[in-house]
Design an enzyme around this catalytic site. Structure first.
Site, PDB file in Angstrom:
ATOM      1  N   CYS A  79      49.432  45.745 -15.331  1.00 29.86           N
ATOM      2  CA  CYS A  79      49.151  46.479 -15.099  1.00 29.86           C
ATOM      3  C   CYS A  79      48.230  46.087 -13.625  1.00 29.86           C
ATOM      4  O   CYS A  79      47.628  46.283 -13.539  1.00 29.86           O
ATOM      5  CB  CYS A  79      49.121  47.911 -15.251  1.00 29.86           C
ATOM      6  SG  CYS A  79      49.018  49.108 -13.715  1.00 29.86           S
ATOM      7  N   CYS A  82      46.558  49.523 -11.880  1.00 27.88           N
ATOM      8  CA  CYS A  82      45.077  49.492 -12.658  1.00 27.88           C
ATOM      9  C   CYS A  82      44.120  48.588 -12.322  1.00 27.88           C
ATOM     10  O   CYS A  82      43.002  49.123 -12.301  1.00 27.88           O
ATOM     11  CB  CYS A  82      45.465  49.032 -14.555  1.00 27.88           C
ATOM     12  SG  CYS A  82      46.853  49.695 -14.857  1.00 27.88           S
TER      13      CYS A  82
END
Length: 322
Positions: A79, A82
């Protein structure tokens, strides 16, 4: 993914007078019990940011939330947002100096927690206060917005639940090492599971692996073995030609694509299996999409997280999901 605020009004709703009073009383009891047992002292700065999982969630998050708000960062290695948000949350946890604790959860390794919190996309940030789960925000939000949300969370935690955080002492060493868990009869159980697999008793193997995981949810050998046994059990009674014909004739039939992916993997066609399910996720929605996504994650377990084909497919899955 664009940041999406989750209204902090949910905190106030969950902290209605009766619920707040009960939660506050439980938190006070838990703190008193911890004090009687010699707990509740100062912690090291390193203890403000922790990695946790399903096996340690009750201790790391639920129990800790009786003395300090616990902010949960749901993340994954693939991700990209993230990678922006997580370091910021780490820095803020240390800057706030004990007003909250940050618990980081890898969603790929903790699907049950992800489902229990209703996480729809990552990064997603929640909080647990006195055992109450509260949605905060989703996406890589701006720092000023995150600070505002944290300030409101801390205020609610103190005013409604009596939580004032933990004392941080730089001279305190990191958390004491936990006593190693007893090994238990895992060797015998794992050996029995392998024997069952060799004998074609997939049901017996599945149960043996589940017996290990019931006592040790993080046991990697049992997780791998269970995923393999379940896969072999699913394909044992399949008619390969019929399954492949169904998948070719009905590209929109999610169950047909899932069955074909199982056969692909058993036949050693790993990339074909992963690619089939990624494409199924891309063109479906709702329960169908979730079924394909979950099966893909299960097949990742069979192959192993360090395999480069798993890494590449995780990235492909992220692109079609987010």
């Amino acid at each position: 993914m664009q940041p999406r605020n989750m209204s902090m009004s949910g905190v106030v709703d969950l902290a209605a007078v009766k619920a707040a009073g009960e939660a506050k009383a439980k938190a006070e009891q838990a703190r008193a019990e911890a004090a009687r047992q010699g707990g509740g002292g100062a912690v090291s700065p390193a203890a403000l940011v922790i990695d946790t999982d399903e096996a340690r969630f009750e201790r790391d998050v639920l129990q800790r939330s009786t003395e300090v708000p616990v902010v949960i960062d749901f993340w994954a290695e693939w991700c990209e947002p993230c990678k922006q948000l997580s370091p910021l949350l780490d820095r803020l946890a240390k800057e706030y100096n004990g007003r909250f604790v940050l618990a980081k959860i890898d969603v790929d390794a903790n699907q049950m927690l992800m489902q229990q919190f209703g996480v729809q996309g990552i990064p997603a940030v929640f909080a647990v206060v006195a055992g109450q789960a509260l949605p905060l925000f989703q996406g890589a939000a701006p720092e000023a917005q995150i600070r505002q949300t944290l300030d409101q969370l801390i205020q609610v935690a103190e005013e409604r639940f009596g939580l004032t955080g933990v004392t941080v002492d730089p001279d305190v060493s990191g958390e004491a090492a936990e006593a190693p868990a007893p090994a238990g009869p895992y060797d015998a159980l794992l050996s029995a599971a392998m024997d069952a697999l060799d004998a074609g008793d997939f049901g017996g193997a599945i149960q043996a692996y589940k017996n290990v995981l019931a006592d040790d949810p993080a046991n990697s050998e049992a997780k791998l073995g269970l995923a393999q046994a379940e896969l072999l059990g699913r394909v044992r009674d399949m008619d390969p030609q019929q399954v492949r014909r169904d998948a070719a004739d009905n590209p929109g039939d999610v169950r047909a694509q899932i069955a074909a992916a199982d056969l692909d993997l058993v036949g050693g066609h790993v990339e074909d299996a992963f690619g089939r399910l990624v494409e199924t996720v891309r063109r479906t929605a709702g329960a169908d999409r979730d079924a394909a996504r979950v099966r893909l994650l299960e097949l990742f377990e069979v192959v192993g997280p360090d395999d480069p084909r798993v890494t590449a497919s995780r990235q492909a899955l992220a692109r079609v999901l987010f």
